[in-house]
Design a protein around this motif. Structure first.
Motif, PDB file in Angstrom:
ATOM      1  N   GLY A   1     -27.485 -30.609  47.388  1.00 44.35           N
ATOM      2  CA  GLY A   1     -27.209 -29.476  46.505  1.00 44.35           C
ATOM      3  C   GLY A   1     -27.785 -29.604  45.112  1.00 44.35           C
ATOM      4  N   GLY A   2     -28.281 -30.780  44.792  1.00 42.57           N
ATOM      5  CA  GLY A   2     -28.915 -30.959  43.488  1.00 42.57           C
ATOM      6  C   GLY A   2     -27.917 -31.015  42.352  1.00 42.57           C
ATOM      7  N   GLU A   3     -28.446 -30.778  41.142  1.00 43.90           N
ATOM      8  CA  GLU A   3     -27.683 -31.014  39.926  1.00 43.90           C
ATOM      9  C   GLU A   3     -26.414 -30.168  39.849  1.00 43.90           C
ATOM     10  OE1 GLU A   3     -29.909 -30.283  36.418  1.00 43.90           O
ATOM     11  OE2 GLU A   3     -28.448 -31.250  35.107  1.00 43.90           O
ATOM     12  N   ARG A   4     -26.559 -28.894  40.203  1.00 43.56           N
ATOM     13  CA  ARG A   4     -25.428 -28.001  40.011  1.00 43.56           C
ATOM     14  C   ARG A   4     -24.250 -28.404  40.891  1.00 43.56           C
ATOM     15  NH1 ARG A   4     -26.518 -21.650  39.386  1.00 43.56           N
ATOM     16  NH2 ARG A   4     -27.624 -22.382  37.543  1.00 43.56           N
ATOM     17  N   ALA A   5     -24.544 -28.709  42.158  1.00 42.07           N
ATOM     18  CA  ALA A   5     -23.472 -29.099  43.074  1.00 42.07           C
ATOM     19  C   ALA A   5     -22.833 -30.407  42.616  1.00 42.07           C
ATOM     20  CB  ALA A   5     -24.038 -29.241  44.479  1.00 42.07           C
ATOM     21  N   GLN A   6     -23.663 -31.294  42.099  1.00 42.96           N
ATOM     22  CA  GLN A   6     -23.121 -32.578  41.640  1.00 42.96           C
ATOM     23  C   GLN A   6     -22.207 -32.375  40.443  1.00 42.96           C
ATOM     24  OE1 GLN A   6     -26.083 -35.597  41.191  1.00 42.96           O
ATOM     25  NE2 GLN A   6     -27.000 -35.202  43.159  1.00 42.96           N
ATOM     26  N   ARG A   7     -22.573 -31.419  39.593  1.00 40.60           N
ATOM     27  CA  ARG A   7     -21.721 -31.164  38.435  1.00 40.60           C
ATOM     28  C   ARG A   7     -20.395 -30.543  38.881  1.00 40.60           C
ATOM     29  NH1 ARG A   7     -24.999 -28.832  33.709  1.00 40.60           N
ATOM     30  NH2 ARG A   7     -25.946 -30.881  33.944  1.00 40.60           N
ATOM     31  N   ARG A   8     -20.485 -29.680  39.904  1.00 39.85           N
ATOM     32  CA  ARG A   8     -19.242 -29.108  40.442  1.00 39.85           C
ATOM     33  C   ARG A   8     -18.329 -30.200  40.975  1.00 39.85           C
ATOM     34  NH1 ARG A   8     -22.049 -24.984  42.889  1.00 39.85           N
ATOM     35  NH2 ARG A   8     -21.919 -26.054  44.874  1.00 39.85           N
ATOM     36  N   LEU A   9     -18.947 -31.167  41.691  1.00 41.93           N
ATOM     37  CA  LEU A   9     -18.166 -32.272  42.243  1.00 41.93           C
ATOM     38  C   LEU A   9     -17.506 -33.074  41.120  1.00 41.93           C
ATOM     39  CD1 LEU A   9     -17.432 -34.130  44.688  1.00 41.93           C
ATOM     40  CD2 LEU A   9     -19.476 -35.422  44.116  1.00 41.93           C
ATOM     41  N   LEU A  10     -18.282 -33.249  40.041  1.00 45.02           N
ATOM     42  CA  LEU A  10     -17.773 -34.004  38.893  1.00 45.02           C
ATOM     43  C   LEU A  10     -16.502 -33.349  38.361  1.00 45.02           C
ATOM     44  CD1 LEU A  10     -18.801 -36.428  37.137  1.00 45.02           C
ATOM     45  CD2 LEU A  10     -19.633 -34.734  35.545  1.00 45.02           C
ATOM     46  N   GLU A  11     -16.531 -32.002  38.264  1.00 49.32           N
ATOM     47  CA  GLU A  11     -15.359 -31.285  37.770  1.00 49.32           C
ATOM     48  C   GLU A  11     -14.219 -31.360  38.781  1.00 49.32           C
ATOM     49  OE1 GLU A  11     -14.230 -29.930  34.971  1.00 49.32           O
ATOM     50  OE2 GLU A  11     -15.968 -31.040  34.227  1.00 49.32           O
ATOM     51  N   ALA A  12     -14.572 -31.194  40.077  1.00 49.84           N
ATOM     52  CA  ALA A  12     -13.530 -31.142  41.105  1.00 49.84           C
ATOM     53  C   ALA A  12     -12.796 -32.468  41.208  1.00 49.84           C
ATOM     54  CB  ALA A  12     -14.158 -30.771  42.451  1.00 49.84           C
ATOM     55  N   THR A  13     -13.509 -33.577  41.036  1.00 48.15           N
ATOM     56  CA  THR A  13     -12.875 -34.884  41.195  1.00 48.15           C
ATOM     57  C   THR A  13     -12.305 -35.405  39.890  1.00 48.15           C
ATOM     58  OG1 THR A  13     -15.047 -35.856  40.911  1.00 48.15           O
ATOM     59  CG2 THR A  13     -14.253 -35.639  43.168  1.00 48.15           C
ATOM     60  N   ARG A  14     -12.444 -34.630  38.831  1.00 50.56           N
ATOM     61  CA  ARG A  14     -12.055 -35.148  37.528  1.00 50.56           C
ATOM     62  C   ARG A  14     -10.587 -35.530  37.474  1.00 50.56           C
ATOM     63  NH1 ARG A  14     -12.812 -32.327  31.634  1.00 50.56           N
ATOM     64  NH2 ARG A  14     -11.214 -33.605  30.676  1.00 50.56           N
ATOM     65  N   SER A  15      -9.742 -34.703  38.100  1.00 51.47           N
ATOM     66  CA  SER A  15      -8.311 -35.004  38.042  1.00 51.47           C
ATOM     67  C   SER A  15      -7.985 -36.256  38.853  1.00 51.47           C
ATOM     68  CB  SER A  15      -7.517 -33.808  38.561  1.00 51.47           C
ATOM     69  OG  SER A  15      -7.899 -33.543  39.897  1.00 51.47           O
ATOM     70  N   LEU A  16      -8.861 -36.617  39.804  1.00 58.18           N
ATOM     71  CA  LEU A  16      -8.607 -37.828  40.586  1.00 58.18           C
ATOM     72  C   LEU A  16      -8.957 -39.077  39.799  1.00 58.18           C
ATOM     73  CD1 LEU A  16     -10.011 -36.817  44.077  1.00 58.18           C
ATOM     74  CD2 LEU A  16      -7.661 -36.790  43.263  1.00 58.18           C
ATOM     75  N   ARG A  17     -10.000 -38.954  38.946  1.00 62.52           N
ATOM     76  CA  ARG A  17     -10.398 -40.134  38.181  1.00 62.52           C
ATOM     77  C   ARG A  17      -9.320 -40.418  37.151  1.00 62.52           C
ATOM     78  NH1 ARG A  17     -15.231 -37.712  38.755  1.00 62.52           N
ATOM     79  NH2 ARG A  17     -15.203 -36.721  36.727  1.00 62.52           N
ATOM     80  N   GLY A  18      -8.849 -41.619  37.165  1.00 64.52           N
ATOM     81  CA  GLY A  18      -7.717 -41.955  36.315  1.00 64.52           C
ATOM     82  C   GLY A  18      -6.486 -42.149  37.178  1.00 64.52           C
ATOM     83  N   ALA A  19      -5.925 -41.046  37.640  1.00 64.19           N
ATOM     84  CA  ALA A  19      -4.661 -41.144  38.364  1.00 64.19           C
ATOM     85  C   ALA A  19      -4.830 -41.745  39.757  1.00 64.19           C
ATOM     86  CB  ALA A  19      -4.015 -39.764  38.460  1.00 64.19           C
ATOM     87  N   TYR A  20      -5.977 -41.485  40.422  1.00 65.53           N
ATOM     88  CA  TYR A  20      -6.148 -42.025  41.765  1.00 65.53           C
ATOM     89  C   TYR A  20      -7.102 -43.220  41.760  1.00 65.53           C
ATOM     90  CZ  TYR A  20      -7.117 -42.288  46.747  1.00 65.53           C
ATOM     91  OH  TYR A  20      -7.257 -42.730  48.039  1.00 65.53           O
ATOM     92  N   VAL A  21      -8.285 -43.019  41.181  1.00 65.73           N
ATOM     93  CA  VAL A  21      -9.239 -44.113  41.109  1.00 65.73           C
ATOM     94  C   VAL A  21      -9.615 -44.312  39.642  1.00 65.73           C
ATOM     95  CG1 VAL A  21     -10.988 -42.456  41.807  1.00 65.73           C
ATOM     96  CG2 VAL A  21     -11.573 -44.855  41.712  1.00 65.73           C
ATOM     97  N   SER A  22      -9.527 -45.535  39.188  1.00 63.83           N
ATOM     98  CA  SER A  22      -9.778 -45.803  37.784  1.00 63.83           C
ATOM     99  C   SER A  22     -10.911 -46.815  37.639  1.00 63.83           C
ATOM    100  CB  SER A  22      -8.504 -46.329  37.127  1.00 63.83           C
ATOM    101  OG  SER A  22      -8.713 -46.472  35.746  1.00 63.83           O
ATOM    102  N   TYR A  23     -11.461 -46.872  36.448  1.00 66.43           N
ATOM    103  CA  TYR A  23     -12.686 -47.630  36.247  1.00 66.43           C
ATOM    104  C   TYR A  23     -12.514 -48.622  35.115  1.00 66.43           C
ATOM    105  CZ  TYR A  23     -17.666 -48.433  35.336  1.00 66.43           C
ATOM    106  OH  TYR A  23     -18.893 -48.992  35.150  1.00 66.43           O
ATOM    107  N   SER A  24     -12.888 -49.870  35.378  1.00 65.38           N
ATOM    108  CA  SER A  24     -12.843 -50.896  34.343  1.00 65.38           C
ATOM    109  C   SER A  24     -14.257 -51.369  34.082  1.00 65.38           C
ATOM    110  CB  SER A  24     -11.956 -52.055  34.813  1.00 65.38           C
ATOM    111  OG  SER A  24     -11.992 -53.078  33.860  1.00 65.38           O
TER     112      SER A  24
END
Lengths: 246, 276, 341, 302
Positions: free
Chosen positions: A83-106
């Protein structure tokens, strides 16, 4: 609860001129330590970021699936592949609420990974704010998190520049664990640290993940570390297409 | 490599324009020629190259006199700023903390003075029988210098300041090599030259503004003797073509063209010296 | 394993005689008081032509200070530095400058040492032109050749900001090696690099050293030094606590063993004693027999009884004449073999 | 701290500099300010401004009067009128002009803070920014005169002049392009920092992370722009005949009306020092926000 936390299958990522990752798979199970190893340029960080829904290469994702079975059967890469850049950006927004509460990054090299303009306490409070259930007292949580990683309570009022490298790494770990994630992804936490600090950071990380019952995906270069601590090991093959690392 | 290839056209443009302006200033007549009514309102085609004013005096002489008025002061102001900016950059490499904060405080205080106000005060005190742009140009340069020094100092700091110098010294380079070549010629040059060119342009614009305002009030300008014409006179006479419907559009065009030329020169100098 | 020949019977290139350095340092926290630090406390060292020696220690152990004093970037508080038999410490900068060409430095921060406005090629070319006195064309040719040898053949015209950390590091190394120096001091030449790139940068440095050049390699990771040097000196609190050739034996000092493989022994808490052996608070070897000695006397470097030639350790427990054979054989679980060139 | 000190010193600094200038130049102070051939006898002038009492005498007398609200009388611009009155009439116009000019700047700054500009917009602004204030002011003056006639000073015409002047100030001399470009550059440089990418990986937003770090520099930039407007205001007011402090200053300079020049220069310095104080306050506020930690309850923060 025994469902895997992350399942990545058949991941391939394409840069404009070459294939960065070909057909990589990854499973992280709850409460286990999974090590991600591989030679230079194999795309370890890229794989880890993709498993958080972060794709920032263009054209990017050309094949693969990403599922969080512990949350549901959804394939997050559906509709993003090719899907290219646009789809990837959509995914970034869609998974945003998961980053932190579900999967976190050190991060590695924590001193440059923390916001230099905000106190540790503020950054912790923001991270705590990403929890699914808000705690009764943010201040108490900040204090207990700091204590857990072995930092004094007054570190909450310190800016990152006022901490030594080892302390910054601890603070970054506290920030990563603050949203009570089910999975922590640690990207080469040992980089730049001397052997003594290296071991203490890894041990602390394992201990903290155990306390919070979180899975740990550890990207590491040190075979000795991986040999001693990892429950599962994922080895990425050498970079495809004979790409030579600079 | 690419940066270098693109650099010389800018340098050529700047050099040509500066040579042209310099020639104009050097050959400027002290007085405008006597009016020739035949050529009143003559266009560029009737009286090449630029045409004539409402009394038939060639606009070429206006342009040359205007160049004479601004040439020396602008140059002095530009060089002064460049010189001080280099000093500021070197200070940051050598002196460390206190020198840097001294420059910062100076730029803070001087930067808070509204420039135009200071310039007008200087203008008030310029002796009426020996009017020149030079005092105002120098004042302008002094007002602009702390800011330029501050910027040069931050460039030197980004370079690594004392660490950069130490690494080169350990490598075996002499102090003149390190400071003269690496710090000044390679790294400070872009910002210093651009600052100098900018100040040159600002001084020219300042002269035009001051002269224009005087002309409007029918008063002698602070910036040049009465016998001289400034480029502002071109603008003023041309302006009437819009408002009073007098056929002097070509005068306005020349004035605007000269202003654009100055802007282009300043930009090209900056571009020719820019970093890679 | 390193295969460089050394000339140990000839006059040493570097000679450090009872080197000391004290300075003031701000604490880790802004509110902690400034303290006097005895950064280097009596270091003796001789390095032969061709030899590569690694200084290993945690940050604050004084290893970087030693390397800076060797190059005359800092003056020792006491003791002397002799390079190729000539007194080097205490000279004026003007006297040193002509010699600096021979004694070169690979700084820790490559980006801060490179000129942002010069391409890789221009860096080396300038060095050869100005410091080696070559004519322009020859300098250019040799510079390109040197960069190609270090794997930068396709990046000749890149500016520092366009290069990766490893490439920047290689440019600083090429610039040093282009002068055929007789001594190279590399201060953590791999710090800040992607772990995968470290090995190749070290190889670029060591494999291209002039044959008779001595080299001091400062690093905080002993396993990284392994395979690239003839001798390792482990440092703590400004003192050398063990000197070992990793190709023939493993470290024996408990602290040196932690530096070599942090999982091989209990982690030290980082408490240092002011008197006696600095490592005493964390040391697992303190027995009743030696406790008094450890608490009062700073151990000096001594050969191990029955140890291999050239291995010396500063530990009362290990070197006491009455002591049993060193309690530590190499760790039973074999550490992964470090990649060798 | 330096800022506050500079702000407090500035209103005193300007008359002091003027005093020093007068006395450092050769010749009698009074005839320097206004030669006898245009102002007549210099003794009157001297006595009036205490110029015969040396630099300290002059400066302390003037400052003392100024603090009590007496800025003296106009000498030639509008003979005999209290400078207070002139300033009082002019200041509102100048402030309105500045406020109006801030509108395009604020919009530009906010827009640039939010994200990159649409393609093709940047060059337009940049070219516009190259135009000197004088030229743009001439265009504006022509438009106003053609529309309302040169003699008209009615309500509509005055407002038209003000708005035209504000537009000129806001656009010319790189005001808008500087605001847009400078703000954008600040945010882009900050967004390139490593911590921003990491915050993104943790699911946080970009602006929330960068804004507090950029804010002090942004405040400095904004003050610089406003200061720039002050300089431009002199030219714009004079050309568009807006009855403001800048016009007063210019007229005073032209007619060698020393009292008016001194007073209006000091007014400009006051405005500038007010700006400095505002910036210092903004910085303190930002620092307080940055240093703010969540309430840790008892036993922490010591």
């Amino acid at each position: 609860m025994s469902e895997p936390l992350v399942v990545v299958e058949g991941l391939s990522i394409q840069a404009p001129t070459r294939l960065l990752i070909r057909d990589v798979g990854l499973i992280v199970r709850p409460r286990r330590i999974t090590a991600l190893v591989g030679p230079s340029g194999a795309g370890k960080s890229l794989t880890a970021r993709a498993s958080m829904g972060v794709l920032d290469v263009i054209p990017g994702l050309v094949a693969g699936s990403l599922r969080y079975p512990a949350l549901g059967p959804q394939d997050w890469f559906q509709g993003v592949v090719g899907g290219g850049e646009r789809a990837q950006r959509r995914l970034l927004e869609a998974t945003r609420s998961l980053r932190g509460a579900y999967v976190s990054y050190s991060p590695q090299a924590a001193s440059s990974a923390l916001n230099p303009g905000r106190t540790i306490g503020w950054q912790l409070a923001i991270a705590i704010g990403r929890r699914v259930e808000a705690p009764a007292s943010v201040g108490a949580e900040v204090r207990s998190l700091l204590a857990e990683v072995g930092l004094p309570a007054r570190a909450a009022a310190a800016l990152p520049a006022e901490l030594s490298g080892g302390m910054a790494q601890r603070a970054a770990l506290a920030i990563a664990i603050a949203p009570k994630p089910r999975l922590v992804i640690a990207d080469e936490p040992e980089t730049g640290l001397d052997p003594v600090l290296r071991r203490s950071v890894i041990e602390l990380m394992i201990q903290v993940c155990q306390v919070h019952q979180a899975g740990l995906l550890l990207i590491s270069h040190h075979q000795s570390t991986v040999d001693r601590i990892a429950d599962d090991v994922v080895v990425l093959p050498a970079p495809p297409a004979g790409e030579v690392a600079a | 490599m690419k940066g270098r290839l693109l650099r010389w056209p800018y340098a050529a443009v700047a050099l040509l324009a500066i040579l042209a302006l310099g020639w104009a200033a050097a050959t400027a007549p002290v007085h405008l020629p006597a009016p020739e009514v035949d050529f009143a309102y003559a266009g560029p085609l009737e009286l090449p190259p630029f045409g004539a004013d409402h009394r038939g005096r060639p606009l070429l002489d206006y342009a040359r006199q205007g160049a004479w008025v601004v040439a020396l002061p602008a140059m002095v102001a530009g060089l002064l700023v460049m010189f001080m900016a280099v000093g500021g950059g070197l200070l940051a490499c050598l002196g460390g903390g206190w020198a840097r904060s001294a420059v910062q405080i100076a730029s803070e205080v001087v930067g808070s003075l509204p420039r135009m106000v200071v310039i007008l005060v200087v203008a008030l005190l310029v002796p009426r029988d020996d009017r020149s742009l030079l005092p105002m140009a120098i004042a302008w340069a002094l007002l602009a210098a702390p800011g330029a020094m501050d910027e040069a100092a931050s460039v030197a700091e980004r370079l690594g300041g004392t660490r950069f110098v130490e690494a080169l010294r350990a490598h075996g380079f002499s102090a003149s090599r390190i400071f003269g070549w690496h710090v000044v010629a390679l790294n400070l040059r872009p910002v210093v030259v651009r600052q100098g060119a900018e100040v040159m342009m600002q001084v020219v614009f300042l002269e035009i503004a001051l002269s224009y305002l005087s002309v409007v009030e029918d008063q002698p300008s602070f910036t040049h003797p009465d016998s001289m014409m400034s480029w502002a006179d071109l603008l003023y006479q041309g302006y009437r073509s819009i408002v009073l419907d007098v056929p002097t559009t070509h005068v306005l065009a020349l004035g605007l063209a000269l202003i654009s030329l100055v802007a282009v020169v300043s930009l090209s100098i900056g571009a020719a010296a820019r970093a890679r | 394993m390193i295969t460089r020949p050394t000339w140990t019977d000839e006059a040493p290139v570097v000679e450090l005689i009872d080197l000391h350095k004290r300075f003031h340092r701000a604490g880790a926290w802004p509110w902690s008081p400034r303290q006097e630090v005895h950064a280097v406390a009596g270091v003796d060292l001789r390095i032969a032509p061709g030899e590569v020696v690694a200084l290993v220690g945690q940050s604050g152990s004084g290893k970087t200070t030693v390397s800076r004093i060797v190059l005359g970037l800092e003056e020792p508080s006491a003791g002397e530095v002799r390079l190729e038999g000539q007194r080097w410490s205490g000279l004026a900068e003007a006297q040193r400058r002509a010699q600096r060409v021979h004694y070169q430095y690979v700084p820790q921060d490559a980006m801060g040492a490179l000129d942002p406005q010069q391409s890789a090629l221009e860096h080396i070319e300038e060095t050869l032109k100005v410091l080696a006195g070559l004519p322009r064309a020859e300098a250019r040719e040799k510079a390109a050749e040197m960069l190609s040898r270090l794997g930068l053949g396709s990046r000749l015209h890149a500016l520092p900001r366009e290069m990766s950390g490893g490439e920047q590091r290689r440019v600083t190394i090429a610039r040093v090696l282009a002068l055929s120096p007789r001594l190279v001091v590399a201060d953590e030449p791999t710090s800040g690099l992607d772990p995968d790139r470290r090995e190749s940068v070290l190889e670029a440095l060591i494999a291209n050293l002039p044959p008779r050049a001595a080299c001091i390699l400062v690093t905080h990771d002993m396993s990284e030094a392994r395979g690239w040097c003839h001798r390792v000196l482990a440092m703590i609190a400004g003192r050398v606590i063990e000197e070992v050739d990793l190709s023939v034996s493993e470290p024996t000092h408990p602290y040196a063993r932690v530096l070599f493989d942090p999982w091989s022994a209990p982690l030290p808490r980082g408490l240092l004693a002011d008197q006696g052996c600095p490592y005493r608070p964390d040391c697992p070897l303190v027995t009743a027999e030696v406790a008094h000695l450890c608490a009062t006397t700073v151990p000096s470097l001594q050969p191990l009884p029955r140890g291999p030639d050239g291995q010396r350790v500063a530990c009362h427990a290990l070197t006491a004449s009455s002591s049993s054979p060193p309690p530590s054989s190499p760790p039973s679980s074999s550490p992964s073999p470090a990649p060798t060139p | 701290m330096v800022r506050v000190l500079a702000a407090l010193a500035l209103p005193v600094l300007v008359p002091t500099i003027i005093t020093l200038l007068i006395w450092s130049l050769p010749g009698d102070p009074a005839s320097l300010i206004c030669p006898a051939e245009s102002c007549g006898s210099t003794e009157v002038l001297s006595a009036r401004w205490n110029l015969d009492q040396g630099p300290q005498g002059f400066l302390s007398a003037w400052l003392g009067d100024a603090v009590q609200g007496d800025l003296g009388r106009s000498w030639r611009l509008q003979q005999g009128v209290q400078v207070n009155e002139l300033i009082g009439d002019a200041l509102p116009n100048t402030l309105i002009l500045l406020a109006l000019a801030l509108i395009p700047l604020t919009i530009g700054t906010l827009r640039a803070a939010l994200g990159p500009l649409p393609r093709g917009f940047g060059p337009v602004i940049q070219v516009l920014g190259l135009v000197p204030a004088l030229v743009l002011a001439l265009v504006a003056a022509a438009v106003v005169e053609l529309r309302w006639g040169s003699a008209s000073f009615g309500d509509a015409a005055s407002w038209a002049r003000l708005i035209a002047g504000a537009l000129v100030l806001g656009l010319a001399d790189g005001a808008l392009s500087g605001a847009v470009g400078g703000t954008r550059a600040l945010f882009e440089a900050e967004a390139r920092q490593r911590y921003v990418g990491i915050a993104l990986l943790r699911g946080e937003g970009v602006l929330g992370n960068t804004l507090p770090n950029v804010a002090p520099a942004l405040a400095g930039q904004v003050r610089g722009r406003v200061l720039h407007l002050l300089s431009g205001a002199v030219i714009v007011e004079a050309i568009l005949r807006i009855d403001g402090v800048g016009d007063l200053l210019w007229g005073g300079t032209l007619l060698q009306d020393f009292g008016v020049v001194l007073a209006s220069a000091t007014i400009f310095a006051l405005i500038s020092s007010a700006l400095l104080l505002l910036q210092a306050m903004a910085e303190v506020l930002i620092a307080l926000v940055v240093r703010r930690s969540p309430d840790l309850g008892e036993g922490a923060g010591a």
